[in-house]
Scaffold this motif. Structure first.
Motif, mmCIF file in Angstrom:
data_model
loop_
_atom_site.group_PDB
_atom_site.id
_atom_site.type_symbol
_atom_site.label_atom_id
_atom_site.label_comp_id
_atom_site.label_asym_id
_atom_site.label_seq_id
_atom_site.Cartn_x
_atom_site.Cartn_y
_atom_site.Cartn_z
ATOM 1 N N GLN A 249 0.852 -1.187 0.000
ATOM 2 C CA GLN A 249 0.000 0.000 0.000
ATOM 3 C C GLN A 249 0.890 1.240 0.000
ATOM 4 O O GLN A 249 1.473 1.612 1.010
ATOM 5 C CB GLN A 249 -0.914 0.005 1.225
ATOM 6 N N LEU A 250 1.003 1.882 -1.149
ATOM 7 C CA LEU A 250 1.947 2.975 -1.347
ATOM 8 C C LEU A 250 1.329 4.341 -1.045
ATOM 9 O O LEU A 250 0.187 4.609 -1.413
ATOM 10 C CB LEU A 250 2.453 2.973 -2.788
ATOM 11 N N ALA A 251 2.101 5.172 -0.390
ATOM 12 C CA ALA A 251 1.778 6.585 -0.220
ATOM 13 C C ALA A 251 3.102 7.327 -0.406
ATOM 14 O O ALA A 251 3.829 7.592 0.553
ATOM 15 C CB ALA A 251 1.184 6.858 1.158
ATOM 16 N N VAL A 252 3.433 7.602 -1.656
ATOM 17 C CA VAL A 252 4.764 8.090 -2.016
ATOM 18 C C VAL A 252 4.666 9.428 -2.728
ATOM 19 O O VAL A 252 3.919 9.574 -3.699
ATOM 20 C CB VAL A 252 5.494 7.075 -2.922
ATOM 21 N N MET A 253 5.439 10.388 -2.251
ATOM 22 C CA MET A 253 5.549 11.698 -2.890
ATOM 23 C C MET A 253 7.022 12.020 -3.056
ATOM 24 O O MET A 253 7.765 12.108 -2.070
ATOM 25 C CB MET A 253 4.854 12.778 -2.052
ATOM 26 N N ALA A 254 7.463 12.129 -4.318
ATOM 27 C CA ALA A 254 8.858 12.456 -4.640
ATOM 28 C C ALA A 254 9.820 11.481 -3.978
ATOM 29 O O ALA A 254 10.887 11.864 -3.499
ATOM 30 C CB ALA A 254 9.182 13.884 -4.224
ATOM 31 N N GLY A 255 9.444 10.229 -3.952
ATOM 32 C CA GLY A 255 10.289 9.206 -3.345
ATOM 33 C C GLY A 255 10.454 8.015 -4.264
ATOM 34 O O GLY A 255 9.803 7.904 -5.302
ATOM 35 N N THR A 256 11.322 7.092 -3.860
ATOM 36 C CA THR A 256 11.592 5.888 -4.639
ATOM 37 C C THR A 256 11.410 4.661 -3.765
ATOM 38 O O THR A 256 11.905 4.615 -2.639
ATOM 39 C CB THR A 256 13.027 5.891 -5.204
ATOM 40 N N VAL A 257 10.685 3.690 -4.288
ATOM 41 C CA VAL A 257 10.498 2.414 -3.594
ATOM 42 C C VAL A 257 11.094 1.317 -4.458
ATOM 43 O O VAL A 257 10.703 1.147 -5.607
ATOM 44 C CB VAL A 257 9.005 2.124 -3.327
ATOM 45 N N THR A 258 12.043 0.595 -3.903
ATOM 46 C CA THR A 258 12.698 -0.500 -4.622
ATOM 47 C C THR A 258 12.337 -1.820 -3.963
ATOM 48 O O THR A 258 12.520 -1.997 -2.759
ATOM 49 C CB THR A 258 14.227 -0.329 -4.619
ATOM 50 N N LEU A 259 11.809 -2.734 -4.763
ATOM 51 C CA LEU A 259 11.453 -4.073 -4.296
ATOM 52 C C LEU A 259 12.440 -5.070 -4.881
ATOM 53 O O LEU A 259 12.581 -5.161 -6.102
ATOM 54 C CB LEU A 259 10.032 -4.433 -4.719
ATOM 55 N N VAL A 260 13.125 -5.800 -4.026
ATOM 56 C CA VAL A 260 14.046 -6.849 -4.467
ATOM 57 C C VAL A 260 13.391 -8.179 -4.149
ATOM 58 O O VAL A 260 13.177 -8.524 -2.979
ATOM 59 C CB VAL A 260 15.408 -6.736 -3.761
ATOM 60 N N VAL A 261 13.036 -8.916 -5.194
ATOM 61 C CA VAL A 261 12.264 -10.147 -5.008
ATOM 62 C C VAL A 261 12.916 -11.297 -5.762
ATOM 63 O O VAL A 261 13.645 -11.079 -6.739
ATOM 64 C CB VAL A 261 10.807 -9.968 -5.483
ATOM 65 N N PRO A 262 12.666 -12.536 -5.345
ATOM 66 C CA PRO A 262 13.220 -13.681 -6.075
ATOM 67 C C PRO A 262 12.684 -13.760 -7.496
ATOM 68 O O PRO A 262 11.622 -13.213 -7.813
ATOM 69 C CB PRO A 262 12.737 -14.883 -5.240
#
Length: 217
Positions: free
Chosen positions: A142-155
């Motif tokens: 559940q994202l609430a992002v403003m001027a940010g970066t979300v990195t997901l590292v998954v198999p």
């Protein structure tokens, strides 16, 4: 009131009417422990007796309890007084991930709930799920992002999807399929992106594959 608390209050109120209620999953302490989880605890106990934090009788007692432990909660109790929370063999605090003008990460062995709130205001969030224990085959970020970066590292083989109602325009999905696979497995774990991203981006990647040695056949 600080900028951080004001932003957090605004984002929380924005999401309040958009996050559907879901039944409480099994508590992390009640999840079954794996052999790898026991080995992590045994390694901590070995270090503790080596540097004097545990006496030999204490070490022997806890070692026996670790071998007989069935749940993560039973294992966690054996190292609770040996390491700070951030250094425990695994984390069972499935709280929100928040980054305001800073970097925040989740990695290692941690319990991932079926819904993970991620809030970022000018920050960078990295969530590594490669060693994580998923409480559900489908995890909603559940994202609430403003001027940010979300990195997901998954198999490799994990499926990344976006909720049709989400306002997430910038998504870079670089998750690879396993070698030889032509598509996702029917029972492949799914990471669903929900919420909003304004002036930021979401990046999903797989870890780098180990390089073969120069003379390895």
């Amino acid at each position: 009131m600080s900028i951080e608390s004001s932003a957090n209050k605004w984002i929380s109120s924005f999401l309040a009417s958009r996050v559907p209620d879901s039944p409480d999953p099994l508590h992390p302490t009640e999840l079954r422990a794996s052999d790898a989880d026991r080995e992590r605890v045994v390694a901590v106990l070995t270090d503790a007796v080596a540097d004097g934090r545990l006496s030999p009788p204490e070490h022997e007692e806890r070692l026996d309890q670790a071998c007989r432990a069935r749940t993560l909660g039973e294992l966690a109790a054996l190292t609770a007084d040996l390491l700070p929370p951030e250094s425990q063999p695994f984390r069972m605090d499935p709280g929100p991930v928040t980054a305001f003008f800073r970097s925040e990460s989740r990695s290692g062995r941690w319990v991932v709930p079926s819904r993970v709130p991620v809030t970022s205001l000018g920050g960078k969030v990295t969530m590594n799920l490669c060693e994580a224990l998923l409480q559900s085959r489908r995890v909603v970020v559940q994202l609430a992002v403003m001027a940010g970066t979300v990195t997901l590292v998954v198999p490799e083989g994990v499926k990344i999807v976006t909720d049709p109602t989400a306002r997430v325009r910038s998504v870079r999905n670089e998750v690879r399929l396993p070698p030889g696979a032509t598509g996702h497995a029917p029972d492949a774990p799914v990471i669903e992106l929900a919420g909003f991203v304004i002036g930021g981006k979401v990046v999903a990647v797989s870890p780098k594959r180990p390089r073969k040695g120069l003379f390895r056949r």
